[in-house]
Design a protein around this motif. Structure first.
Motif, PDB file in Angstrom:
ATOM      1  N   LEU A 181      -1.578  36.248  58.550  1.00  0.00           N
ATOM      2  CA  LEU A 181      -1.178  35.254  57.559  1.00  0.00           C
ATOM      3  C   LEU A 181      -2.383  34.391  57.218  1.00  0.00           C
ATOM      4  O   LEU A 181      -3.039  33.844  58.107  1.00  0.00           O
ATOM      5  N   LEU A 182      -2.666  34.261  55.933  1.00  0.00           N
ATOM      6  CA  LEU A 182      -3.791  33.453  55.465  1.00  0.00           C
ATOM      7  C   LEU A 182      -3.234  32.197  54.804  1.00  0.00           C
ATOM      8  O   LEU A 182      -2.675  32.258  53.697  1.00  0.00           O
ATOM      9  N   HIS A 183      -3.362  31.056  55.478  1.00  0.00           N
ATOM     10  CA  HIS A 183      -2.811  29.806  54.978  1.00  0.00           C
ATOM     11  C   HIS A 183      -3.753  29.174  53.960  1.00  0.00           C
ATOM     12  O   HIS A 183      -4.910  28.866  54.256  1.00  0.00           O
ATOM     13  N   GLU A 184      -3.226  28.959  52.751  1.00  0.00           N
ATOM     14  CA  GLU A 184      -4.037  28.419  51.653  1.00  0.00           C
ATOM     15  C   GLU A 184      -3.941  26.904  51.581  1.00  0.00           C
ATOM     16  O   GLU A 184      -2.872  26.322  51.790  1.00  0.00           O
ATOM     17  N   TRP A 225       2.642  21.115  54.130  1.00  0.00           N
ATOM     18  CA  TRP A 225       2.284  20.091  55.112  1.00  0.00           C
ATOM     19  C   TRP A 225       0.800  20.104  55.442  1.00  0.00           C
ATOM     20  O   TRP A 225       0.164  19.052  55.548  1.00  0.00           O
ATOM     21  N   ALA A 226       0.225  21.276  55.607  1.00  0.00           N
ATOM     22  CA  ALA A 226      -1.196  21.387  55.961  1.00  0.00           C
ATOM     23  C   ALA A 226      -2.052  21.758  54.756  1.00  0.00           C
ATOM     24  O   ALA A 226      -3.160  22.270  54.910  1.00  0.00           O
ATOM     25  N   GLY A 227      -1.568  21.472  53.565  1.00  0.00           N
ATOM     26  CA  GLY A 227      -2.235  21.966  52.367  1.00  0.00           C
ATOM     27  C   GLY A 227      -3.488  21.248  51.947  1.00  0.00           C
ATOM     28  O   GLY A 227      -4.345  21.842  51.295  1.00  0.00           O
ATOM     29  N   THR A 228      -3.631  19.953  52.299  1.00  0.00           N
ATOM     30  CA  THR A 228      -4.718  19.177  51.709  1.00  0.00           C
ATOM     31  C   THR A 228      -5.613  18.466  52.716  1.00  0.00           C
ATOM     32  O   THR A 228      -6.616  17.882  52.319  1.00  0.00           O
ATOM     33  N   LEU A 270      -7.140  30.461  54.373  1.00  0.00           N
ATOM     34  CA  LEU A 270      -7.647  30.871  53.071  1.00  0.00           C
ATOM     35  C   LEU A 270      -8.143  29.607  52.381  1.00  0.00           C
ATOM     36  O   LEU A 270      -7.381  28.656  52.212  1.00  0.00           O
ATOM     37  N   PHE A 271      -9.414  29.612  51.979  1.00  0.00           N
ATOM     38  CA  PHE A 271      -9.990  28.444  51.314  1.00  0.00           C
ATOM     39  C   PHE A 271     -10.058  28.689  49.821  1.00  0.00           C
ATOM     40  O   PHE A 271     -10.734  29.612  49.355  1.00  0.00           O
TER      41      PHE A 271
END
Length: 297
Positions: free
Chosen positions: A155-158, A163-166, A186-187
């Motif tokens: 899983l690549l979190h963008e 919640w952890a987006g910014t 994921l950046f």
């Protein structure tokens, strides 16, 4: 147009270990348009989100079989599937079963597509207090990561909705609390304009955990964002890519122009104009990448 082993068109220079790619439906909804755009660029790699207007997980079996066959015939390698799991349309109070189902489907389909990577986010809030939001996100992401690991997925979190987006601290907390090799970052270089933060400022804290990169550029504000060619906005695209290279990044740089296609705004320009704009965007990135490669020789 000849293509080398990295998937770069002949004559373009790439830093070692870097592959250029693009999210296909940013060129057009149809599979024909997506294949035309990526094969014209000569990159050899594609990132999938929607095909003929349908999410990869929702394609019927016949349509998915055609997708696999067409990509193989075009010699296009899939680098990632962009799911809807935990994204801007699925708040933290939504039905978790929908995400589990999508992940199960993608576990089978990604194997046939030849990729392990699935893009996710971390659940936008829907009226919860911060502690409850955090707790539910971590619980859900832990279950998703365990299921992904069992299926051989990552899983690549963008850095986008959720919640952890910014915030870099929350991204690192997410990784620490979930503690799974099946969860990485994921950046997206250009998401800061739409979400009101400076994406470049995340890099000192998250660069070692970045496993995939999206490239877009913009100016404006969250209420009035304008997307443009890489380097023409204020997202410090070239600086971001240089920072990643300087800190050992190897992997995919995937264009997500957002100029003619923005799913969260229901914007989609189809046909020749969309394909040509996507190709122009790719050529602009190639010029930037060549500068970066030249500076490192």
């Amino acid at each position: 147009m000849s293509v080398d082993a990295t998937g770069a068109s002949a004559g373009s220079a790439l830093p070692p270990g870097i592959v250029l790619c693009g999210i296909g439906d940013e060129a057009g909804a149809s599979l024909d348009e997506q294949i035309t755009a990526l094969t014209t660029l000569g990159w050899g790699h594609i990132e999938l989100r929607n095909v003929d207007g349908t999410a990869v997980a929702d394609l019927d079996d016949a349509a998915f079989d055609r997708l696999v066959d067409r990509l193989a015939a075009a010699d296009l390698t899939v680098t990632c599937v962009d799911s809807r799991i935990a994204n801007w349309g699925r708040p933290v109070t939504g039905d978790f079963a929908a995400d589990l189902h999508e992940l199960d489907v993608l576990g089978e389909r990604c194997a046939r597509l030849g990729t392990r990577n699935v893009r996710v986010m971390s659940y936008p809030n829907d009226g919860l207090e911060e502690p409850a939001w955090r707790q539910e996100v971590l619980a859900r992401m832990g279950k998703l990561a365990a299921r992904a690991e069992a299926a051989g997925l990552v899983l690549l979190h963008e850095n986008c909705a959720g919640w952890a987006g910014t915030e870099a601290a929350k991204m690192r907390e997410l990784l620490t609390e979930v503690d799974s090799p099946a969860l990485k970052l994921l950046f997206d270089v250009g998401n800061g304009v739409a979400y009101d933060y400076e994406a470049y400022d995340l890099l000192p804290e998250i660069a070692p955990y970045v496993a995939h990169v999206h490239i877009k550029d913009a100016i404006g504000t969250p209420d009035d964002a304008h997307y443009m060619l890489p380097g023409d906005g204020r997202c410090r695209v070239e600086e971001s890519l240089r920072y990643l290279l300087d800190h050992g990044y190897t992997g995919v740089w995937s264009i997500e122009p957002h100029i003619n296609v923005r799913p969260h705004e229901s914007l989609a320009v189809e046909g020749r104009d969309g394909v040509e704009a996507f190709i122009d965007y790719g050529r602009s990135l190639e010029r930037m990448v060549s500068r970066l490669a030249g500076a490192r020789t």
